[in-house]
Design a protein around this motif. Structure first.
Motif, PDB file in Angstrom:
ATOM      1  N   TYR A 327       0.918  -0.840   0.409  1.00  0.00           N
ATOM      2  CA  TYR A 327      -0.164   0.069  -0.111  1.00  0.00           C
ATOM      3  C   TYR A 327       0.564   1.364  -0.454  1.00  0.00           C
ATOM      4  O   TYR A 327       0.727   2.335  -0.791  1.00  0.00           O
ATOM      5  CB  TYR A 327      -1.071  -0.105   1.087  1.00  0.00           C
ATOM      6  CG  TYR A 327      -1.712   1.103   1.314  1.00  0.00           C
ATOM      7  CD1 TYR A 327      -3.209   1.451   0.647  1.00  0.00           C
ATOM      8  CD2 TYR A 327      -1.225   1.806   2.351  1.00  0.00           C
ATOM      9  CE1 TYR A 327      -3.844   2.359   0.633  1.00  0.00           C
ATOM     10  CE2 TYR A 327      -1.956   3.238   2.540  1.00  0.00           C
ATOM     11  CZ  TYR A 327      -3.661   3.341   1.641  1.00  0.00           C
ATOM     12  OH  TYR A 327      -4.340   4.194   2.177  1.00  0.00           O
ATOM     13  N   VAL A 328       1.825   1.187   1.027  1.00  0.00           N
ATOM     14  CA  VAL A 328       2.521   2.705   1.208  1.00  0.00           C
ATOM     15  C   VAL A 328       3.167   2.552  -0.124  1.00  0.00           C
ATOM     16  O   VAL A 328       3.876   4.415  -0.939  1.00  0.00           O
ATOM     17  CB  VAL A 328       3.139   2.814   2.290  1.00  0.00           C
ATOM     18  CG1 VAL A 328       4.806   1.671   2.631  1.00  0.00           C
ATOM     19  CG2 VAL A 328       3.914   3.795   3.131  1.00  0.00           C
ATOM     20  N   LEU A 329       4.337   1.771  -0.290  1.00  0.00           N
ATOM     21  CA  LEU A 329       4.671   1.602  -1.966  1.00  0.00           C
ATOM     22  C   LEU A 329       4.754   1.930  -2.751  1.00  0.00           C
ATOM     23  O   LEU A 329       5.497   2.998  -3.812  1.00  0.00           O
ATOM     24  CB  LEU A 329       5.961   0.809  -1.851  1.00  0.00           C
ATOM     25  CG  LEU A 329       6.842   0.155  -0.588  1.00  0.00           C
ATOM     26  CD1 LEU A 329       7.073  -1.495  -1.201  1.00  0.00           C
ATOM     27  CD2 LEU A 329       8.221   0.668  -0.506  1.00  0.00           C
ATOM     28  N   ALA A 330       3.114   1.734  -3.192  1.00  0.00           N
ATOM     29  CA  ALA A 330       2.456   1.990  -5.056  1.00  0.00           C
ATOM     30  C   ALA A 330       1.736   3.473  -4.170  1.00  0.00           C
ATOM     31  O   ALA A 330       1.722   4.623  -4.988  1.00  0.00           O
ATOM     32  CB  ALA A 330       0.889   1.409  -4.529  1.00  0.00           C
ATOM     33  N   ARG A 331       2.371   4.500  -3.274  1.00  0.00           N
ATOM     34  CA  ARG A 331       1.129   6.292  -3.025  1.00  0.00           C
ATOM     35  C   ARG A 331       2.136   6.961  -3.219  1.00  0.00           C
ATOM     36  O   ARG A 331       2.127   7.772  -3.235  1.00  0.00           O
ATOM     37  CB  ARG A 331       0.493   5.652  -1.563  1.00  0.00           C
ATOM     38  CG  ARG A 331      -0.386   4.545  -1.626  1.00  0.00           C
ATOM     39  CD  ARG A 331      -1.501   5.119  -0.415  1.00  0.00           C
ATOM     40  NE  ARG A 331      -2.295   6.758  -0.695  1.00  0.00           N
ATOM     41  CZ  ARG A 331      -2.254   7.210   0.158  1.00  0.00           C
ATOM     42  NH1 ARG A 331      -2.613   6.830   1.817  1.00  0.00           N
ATOM     43  NH2 ARG A 331      -2.443   8.605   0.576  1.00  0.00           N
ATOM     44  N   TYR A 332       3.939   5.545  -1.810  1.00  0.00           N
ATOM     45  CA  TYR A 332       4.900   7.272  -1.989  1.00  0.00           C
ATOM     46  C   TYR A 332       6.171   6.403  -2.100  1.00  0.00           C
ATOM     47  O   TYR A 332       6.384   5.318  -2.261  1.00  0.00           O
ATOM     48  CB  TYR A 332       4.892   7.251  -0.430  1.00  0.00           C
ATOM     49  CG  TYR A 332       3.389   7.630   0.344  1.00  0.00           C
ATOM     50  CD1 TYR A 332       3.285   8.943   0.066  1.00  0.00           C
ATOM     51  CD2 TYR A 332       3.062   6.821   0.914  1.00  0.00           C
ATOM     52  CE1 TYR A 332       1.740   9.833  -0.059  1.00  0.00           C
ATOM     53  CE2 TYR A 332       1.948   7.366   2.124  1.00  0.00           C
ATOM     54  CZ  TYR A 332       1.253   7.969   1.232  1.00  0.00           C
ATOM     55  OH  TYR A 332       0.565   9.709   2.014  1.00  0.00           O
ATOM     56  N   SER A 333       7.081   7.534  -2.866  1.00  0.00           N
ATOM     57  CA  SER A 333       8.215   6.767  -3.544  1.00  0.00           C
ATOM     58  C   SER A 333       8.976   8.023  -3.700  1.00  0.00           C
ATOM     59  O   SER A 333       8.108   9.204  -4.693  1.00  0.00           O
ATOM     60  CB  SER A 333       8.423   5.643  -4.548  1.00  0.00           C
ATOM     61  OG  SER A 333       8.280   7.014  -6.006  1.00  0.00           O
TER      62      SER A 333
END
Length: 348
Positions: A327-333
């Motif tokens: 979830y977080v890797l898809a939203r934030y990089s």
């Protein structure tokens, strides 16, 4: 692409969330715009932890008010280049700039800051905002806060978020061998470390230890430091102090859960870092953590609930939080954030 200068005062500072944001964002921005120059104070040791991949120029004297408000803008004026300021403060008299304001914690929780800090930020922030070509911030929550308090219009401010720690499998040996919960942060009162220590002590755990990692434990609040001191005698609690990037990666990699009890944040970097490492996350139930983690964290509103969650996870084996990680890797990089910064700079 046009050349860009970056306020590099942070290079002389210890690395906390704000400094990590500046260093990672510029590290990735430089990969798509190599014409980036960091401008740092000439007098002062540059922190080797940053290891920036772009040109660094030193000018003026040591970091401080004189350097940031007089020497840095004089240098920038000679170069006639856009100046990026990514750590809340910027030279007021230099107008060709973009400024990142992470949050308005000093407004919402003035009791957690020294009077000098509060009055400096209270007086400087409106001047910095009015003299900046554009404002960026790190979350939709912080954008709403800034728009509400400073009456900014939507087009005056953009969100360029933090991202998780660039997780690689660390080869560093775990600092603590036994199962442990992890707190990453400072003793800033709004980080609410005291509540975590009280809840952990109340849980009386015998298996899962607690590791406290972050900058040196200094505060203008001697009463808080005295309260924290009493927990250092507990053999189950480890105050690791400042850690290197590799040590931090190792701590996340081996943690049973990351605990983030903050009262107020602009983003909540340990939430994203913990999730990106596949950790379970226990976080205080505030809007920004809901924005960052969604339904992929355990939330609490009081010490009793936090104690119960510690007891619950203490009984479980360490398990990978795959849904939270994805979830977080898809939203934030940082790559995505660097692309947003490029777009913002090009439209100024």
């Amino acid at each position: 692409m046009s050349p860009v200068l970056v306020n590099g005062k942070f290079l002389t500072q210890k690395m906390s969330g704000v400094q990590r944001y500046a260093s990672e964002l510029i590290r990735h921005y430089a990969a798509i715009n190599p014409d980036v120059t960091l401008v740092a104070p000439a007098e002062g040791q540059l922190n080797s932890l940053y290891n920036m991949p772009c040109n660094i120029i030193t000018t003026g004297s040591k970091a401080g008010l004189l350097w940031e408000q007089w020497q840095l803008p004089r240098f920038a004026a000679k170069q006639q280049q856009l100046l990026l300021n990514l750590c809340n403060v910027a030279p007021v008299m230099y107008k060709n700039k973009i400024t990142c304001i992470h949050d308005i914690a000093f407004i919402r929780y003035p009791q957690f800051f020294s009077k000098a800090f509060y009055y400096y930020y209270k007086s400087m922030m409106p001047l910095i905002i009015r003299s900046s070509k554009h404002i960026i911030t790190v979350s939709e929550f912080s954008k709403a806060e800034l728009m509400d308090y400073y009456k900014l219009r939507d087009e005056q401010i953009s969100v360029i978020p933090n991202a998780g720690f660039p997780m690689v499998q660390s080869v560093a040996a775990p600092m603590v061998q036994a199962p442990y919960f992890l707190f990453v942060g400072s003793v800033d009162p709004r980080k609410n470390l005291l509540l975590l220590l009280q809840a952990y002590s109340a849980a009386q755990l015998t298996q899962t230890q607690l590791v406290i990692a972050g900058a040196a434990y200094k505060s203008f609040n001697p009463e808080l430091l005295q309260q924290l001191e009493q927990f250092k005698a507990n053999p189950m609690i480890h105050f690791a102090g400042a850690v290197t990037n590799e040590e931090l990666a190792s701590l996340y990699q081996h943690a049973k859960a990351v605990i983030v009890p903050s009262l107020y944040e602009g983003f909540g970097l340990p939430v994203a870092e913990g999730l990106s490492a596949g950790c379970q996350v226990i976080a205080s139930d505030i809007p920004i953590f809901r924005e960052v983690a969604g339904e992929h964290a355990f939330y609490f509103k009081d010490k009793q609930t936090l104690t119960s969650l510690l007891l619950l996870l203490d009984k479980q084996d360490k398990r990978l939080n795959e849904s939270g990680r994805d979830y977080v890797l898809a939203r934030y990089s940082w790559k995505q954030s660097a692309a947003l910064l490029k777009k913002t700079v090009e439209h100024i």
